[in-house]
Design an enzyme around this catalytic site. Sequence first.
Site, mmCIF file in Angstrom:
data_model
loop_
_atom_site.group_PDB
_atom_site.id
_atom_site.type_symbol
_atom_site.label_atom_id
_atom_site.label_comp_id
_atom_site.label_asym_id
_atom_site.label_seq_id
_atom_site.Cartn_x
_atom_site.Cartn_y
_atom_site.Cartn_z
ATOM 1 N N HIS A 1 0.818 -1.208 0.000
ATOM 2 C CA HIS A 1 0.000 0.000 0.000
ATOM 3 C C HIS A 1 0.858 1.267 0.000
ATOM 4 O O HIS A 1 0.376 2.352 -0.377
ATOM 5 C CB HIS A 1 -0.933 0.001 1.218
ATOM 6 C CG HIS A 1 -2.218 0.737 0.988
ATOM 7 N ND1 HIS A 1 -2.304 1.916 0.294
ATOM 8 C CD2 HIS A 1 -3.503 0.444 1.357
ATOM 9 C CE1 HIS A 1 -3.553 2.331 0.264
ATOM 10 N NE2 HIS A 1 -4.308 1.454 0.886
ATOM 11 N N SER A 2 2.103 1.177 0.415
ATOM 12 C CA SER A 2 2.973 2.355 0.401
ATOM 13 C C SER A 2 3.246 2.834 -1.019
ATOM 14 O O SER A 2 3.642 3.979 -1.239
ATOM 15 C CB SER A 2 4.295 2.058 1.111
ATOM 16 O OG SER A 2 4.946 0.945 0.522
#
Length: 514
Positions: free
Chosen positions: A158-159
Site C-alpha cells: 500500500h505504500s
Amino acid sequence: MSEKFIEPIITRNISAGDHEGTTMEDEPLSPSARLFQSPQLNLSVLIVLGSKTLIDANTVKYGLMNSSAQHPRFSSLLVTDDENGGRMSWRRTEVDIHEHVFTPDLNPNMELADDFVEEYISDLTSTRFDYAKPLWELHILNVKTSDANATAVLKLHHSIGDGISIMSLFLASTRKASDLESMPSVPKTRRQTSLLNNNCNGFWGILCTIWTLIMMLFNTFVDAVNFAATAFFLKDTDNPIKLRTPEDARFTRRKRILHRIVSLDDIKLVKSAMNATINDVLLGITMASISRYLNEKYASRSDGYKQQHKASKEENNLPAKIRLRSTLMYNLRRQSTVIESLAEMKERTSEVKWGNKLASILLPVTIALQDDPLDYVRKAKASVDRKKLSFEAMCSIFMSRFVLKYLGFEQYAAMMHKIISNTTMAFSNVVGPREEISFYGHHVSFIAPSVFGHPQALTVHCQSYADKMILVLTVDPDVIPDYRTLSAEFEASLELIKNAVIERGLAVRVKKED
C-alpha cells in the site's frame, strides 16, 4: 489469443533513461507511505482480475515491461538508511519481470477450482514481500472458476499508492474490450456543490445559510471530539465481527477474500427511487447485511451476550444499543484522477500527483432490523449527508500532522493504529470503467480489489465495472468463520431492498425519470 494486443498508451511518455536508478536521487517516503510500512499498519493491496480467456503469461510480461513496470513506484526499491535514523526512501532500479510474474502449472479444468483460487489468494495474504525487489507481484492462475476462465492476482504494498492511483494506473494500461484502439472511460465525479448553496432567496436564503453554517460547526466539533476520543479510549461495542485485541491483526495472519457480482442497474434502480447516491445504496446494503448477520449470530450464541427466550433469526435478537463504526477513506485530490494523466505522474510538475492522498473519517453503521427494507438506505443516506456537513476529514488531517510534527512518527503510527483498532470495519467504494476492458489482450470479466494488514476483521470494498458491481469482503476467518454466510447476506440484502422498490411501484417512476 483471439484479441489483438495493443501496447498501452502510457509507454509513450516514459523515457528509457528512467531506469538508471543508481544515479538518480532517492525519494523519501511520504508520511502516509511510511505509515503503511510501520509495524502497526503494514498494509498491502490485492486486486483479483477475472479473465474470459486463458491468460498468456508472455504477453502480460511484455505489456507490463512497457507500461506499469516502468512507473517509478513499480521500478523502485524501498531502502532504509539505518545510519540516518531509519530514513526510508524509494530508489530506482532495473526490473526483472520474471521475478514479479508467477504462473504455476495448473490443470485448467480442475475440480473445486473456486476453492483452490480462494486458498491461493488466502496464502498470499500471509506471505511477506521480498524487499530486494520492487514491492509488487502478479500471479496468473489459468483455471476455470464460476466467474472466469482464468484469474490474475496483483499484490502490491500500500505504500506504493492509494486505491485511486493504483486503479488509474491499471486502467491506463488497458483498452476498451469493444474497441482496442480506445482507452476506457470512467464516470466523472460530480463536483460537490457548495454547502452554502440553497434554493432559498432573500431573507430566507440568509437564514438557510446561517443555519447551514451552524450545523457545519456543530457537526465538525462533535466529529472532531469523537475522532480524538477514539484515538485514546472510545471503542466500538464488542460484537461477533470485531477483533478482540489489535494484536490479532498481525500481518502473517491469513485472511479470506471473496466477492459477489451483482447488477449495477439494480443499485441504480434503488438509487433513483430513493433520491440517493450509489454510495448511499452500497452503505445501506452493508448496514442491512451486517444487521441481519449479527442478528442470527446473537440468536445462536449462548454465552457472553443476552439472548431472548427461544430466539430465532426471524426475531430481533440484537442488543438495544451497538456502537459499530467503519473507517472510511476520503480522497483528498481536488479532481478525479484522469487516466491519460497517469503517464505523467512521474513528473514533479504533473497536476495529478501519485501516492497516498487520503484522510480518514469515522462513519457510524446503524445496526438494527428494519421493518421497511428501504429504511436501511434512508439511514445510510442520513449518515452520509450529515458527514457532508462536517469538516471531519480536515480535522483528522490536522490532528495527524500535529502529532507527526510535535510527537514524532511513532506516536503518529500508534494513534492511527488505535483509531482503526477501536472501530469494527472498513468500507470503500472505487469507481471503475463504464465499459468492459481488455488487459494486454485479455477480456476482463471482473475486478475485485481488497486490502489487508490493518487491525480489523472485516473490510468491505465496492468496485463498479461496466454494468456490474463487485462486492468484495476481506475477513479474518478466526473471527468470522462463517464468512460465506456473511457474503451471501450482501446479495440477499440488495434483492430485499430492490424488491421493496419494485413492489411499491417506485421502479415505474424511476424508468420514466431515466
